[in-house]
Design an enzyme around this catalytic site. Structure first.
Site, PDB file in Angstrom:
ATOM      1  N   TYR A  72       1.075  -1.274   0.400  1.00  0.00           N
ATOM      2  CA  TYR A  72       0.259   0.054  -0.131  1.00  0.00           C
ATOM      3  C   TYR A  72       0.675   1.339  -0.120  1.00  0.00           C
ATOM      4  CZ  TYR A  72      -3.640   3.523   1.743  1.00  0.00           C
ATOM      5  OH  TYR A  72      -4.091   4.216   1.703  1.00  0.00           O
ATOM      6  N   LYS A  76       1.196   3.902  -3.100  1.00  0.00           N
ATOM      7  CA  LYS A  76       0.403   5.719  -2.663  1.00  0.00           C
ATOM      8  C   LYS A  76       2.257   7.607  -2.768  1.00  0.00           C
ATOM      9  CE  LYS A  76      -3.544   5.524  -1.335  1.00  0.00           C
ATOM     10  NZ  LYS A  76      -4.794   6.152  -1.995  1.00  0.00           N
ATOM     11  N   PRO A  99      -3.532  11.572   5.303  1.00  0.00           N
ATOM     12  CA  PRO A  99      -4.093  12.327   6.730  1.00  0.00           C
ATOM     13  C   PRO A  99      -3.787  11.062   7.124  1.00  0.00           C
ATOM     14  CG  PRO A  99      -5.634  11.416   4.678  1.00  0.00           C
ATOM     15  CD  PRO A  99      -4.508  11.117   3.661  1.00  0.00           C
ATOM     16  N   THR A 100      -3.727  11.260   8.661  1.00  0.00           N
ATOM     17  CA  THR A 100      -3.438  10.188   9.801  1.00  0.00           C
ATOM     18  C   THR A 100      -4.354   9.069   9.651  1.00  0.00           C
ATOM     19  OG1 THR A 100      -4.126  11.870  11.436  1.00  0.00           O
ATOM     20  CG2 THR A 100      -1.641  11.693  11.171  1.00  0.00           C
ATOM     21  N   ASN A 101      -4.431   9.057  11.277  1.00  0.00           N
ATOM     22  CA  ASN A 101      -5.611   7.456  11.093  1.00  0.00           C
ATOM     23  C   ASN A 101      -7.007   8.155  11.458  1.00  0.00           C
ATOM     24  OD1 ASN A 101      -7.360   5.607  12.592  1.00  0.00           O
ATOM     25  ND2 ASN A 101      -4.904   4.580  12.824  1.00  0.00           N
ATOM     26  N   HIS A 115      -9.512  -0.575   9.825  1.00  0.00           N
ATOM     27  CA  HIS A 115      -9.042   0.305  10.733  1.00  0.00           C
ATOM     28  C   HIS A 115      -9.164   0.305  12.236  1.00  0.00           C
ATOM     29  CE1 HIS A 115      -7.487   1.678   6.874  1.00  0.00           C
ATOM     30  NE2 HIS A 115      -6.628   2.393   7.646  1.00  0.00           N
ATOM     31  N   LYS A 123     -16.994  -3.304  17.496  1.00  0.00           N
ATOM     32  CA  LYS A 123     -16.189  -4.791  18.690  1.00  0.00           C
ATOM     33  C   LYS A 123     -16.961  -4.441  19.903  1.00  0.00           C
ATOM     34  CE  LYS A 123     -11.794  -5.642  17.805  1.00  0.00           C
ATOM     35  NZ  LYS A 123     -10.537  -6.188  17.606  1.00  0.00           N
ATOM     36  N   ARG A 144      -0.679   6.745  17.622  1.00  0.00           N
ATOM     37  CA  ARG A 144      -1.436   7.229  17.031  1.00  0.00           C
ATOM     38  C   ARG A 144      -2.329   8.588  16.707  1.00  0.00           C
ATOM     39  NH1 ARG A 144       0.545   2.995  15.676  1.00  0.00           N
ATOM     40  NH2 ARG A 144       0.032   1.423  13.848  1.00  0.00           N
ATOM     41  N   ASP A 206       1.388  -4.962  17.143  1.00  0.00           N
ATOM     42  CA  ASP A 206       1.067  -3.012  17.038  1.00  0.00           C
ATOM     43  C   ASP A 206       1.328  -2.881  15.872  1.00  0.00           C
ATOM     44  OD1 ASP A 206       0.821  -3.330  19.743  1.00  0.00           O
ATOM     45  OD2 ASP A 206       2.247  -4.016  20.433  1.00  0.00           O
TER      46      ASP A 206
END
Ligand code: GDP
Length: 250
Positions: A72, A76, A99-101, A115, A123, A144, A206
């Site tokens: 990815y 990108k 962008p971040t998360n 994500h 969940k 993050r 992680d």
């Protein structure tokens, strides 16, 4: 083609191929049909794994990306190469936001592929409904910077209308707003009023431990831009999922 950490780890080849094809199809056709401006969406995954912090826009090609999502990340990065060449050869000002998360309503909430925030929101919703523990993947220690999709959408519209550079721009909250995954878990637990047990499954990766990005360039252009406070944005996302569960992408 996007997905969370675990989908990336399973499908590096698909992420590379599909995104290279999407890049070339969209950008080449835009050029052919005289589209004046294109704003592509990258990700902070594009940045080198071994780097200094904070990461900024000038560092994209300085070293290999993290091994978990190199398919990815390299695909990108090629958008930036394409944009620069398009400007050099044809004077077209195609650009990209990094962008971040991202999280928010209308996300992909498919637990296996999505994500972290949509995964945690979905969940926790199910854990509460079924009276079961919440399973978080990984140690919760990774860091993050989360951006609410509503804020990012406002930034994209601004980039489309006002931002004139070909060089990409990071769309993120500040470094001081970087959170641990555990902070995000706590916000979602609070958002649903979940009282059950929370289990951290440390047998799962992680991913990149941090990718702290600078929003100094954005702040230079938009010093007064107000980000939605994290806790309020998480609550809106939890409420949206609960109110729309039948129609959410899952
Ligand atoms: P990344 O930011 O590109 O690495 O992608 P993600 O949005 O998938 O975030 C991955 C981080 O969240 C890792 O540190 C995971 O251990 C952690 N995490 C905890 N629970 C989940 C979950 O349910 N789904 C996902 N995708 N990540 C989770």
């Amino acid at each position: 083609m996007v997905g969370g950490l675990y989908k990336n780890m399973r499908q590096n080849l698909d992420f590379w191929r599909d995104n290279v094809h999407i890049n070339d199809n969209v950008l080449y056709m835009s050029q052919e049909f005289g589209v004046v401006k294109v704003v592509s969406c990258l990700s902070t995954c594009v940045f080198p794994d071994k780097t200094t912090y904070p990461i900024d826009e000038t560092m994209m090609h300085n070293g290999a990306p993290h091994e978990s999502n190199y398919g990815y990340a390299y695909a990108k990065r090629m958008i930036d190469v394409h944009n620069r060449a398009c400007f050099q050869q044809y004077g077209l000002r195609y650009t990209a936001v990094i962008p971040t998360n991202i999280f928010g309503p209308h996300d992909n909430f498919n637990i296996e592929d999505c994500h972290v925030m949509p995964g945690l929101v979905h969940k926790t919703y199910l854990a509460k409904k079924e009276g079961k523990p919440l399973q978080v993947w990984g140690s919760g220690r990774a860091l993050r910077q989360f951006i609410y999709s509503v804020d990012l959408a406002r930034l994209f519209v601004w980039v489309l209308r006002e931002y004139d550079e070909v060089e990409p721009i990071i769309g993120s909250v500040g470094e001081e707003d970087e959170l641990t995954i555990k902070d995000a878990v706590d916000a979602v637990v609070e958002g649903f009023g979940f009282k059950g047990e929370v289990i951290y499954d440390t047998s799962k990766s992680d991913g990149q431990i941090k990718k702290t990005a600078s929003n100094a360039k954005l702040r230079k252009y938009l010093p007064d831009f107000k980000f939605t406070p994290f806790i309020a944005a998480v609550k809106e996302t939890c409420d949206w999922l609960a109110a729309n569960y039948d129609i959410v992408r899952k």
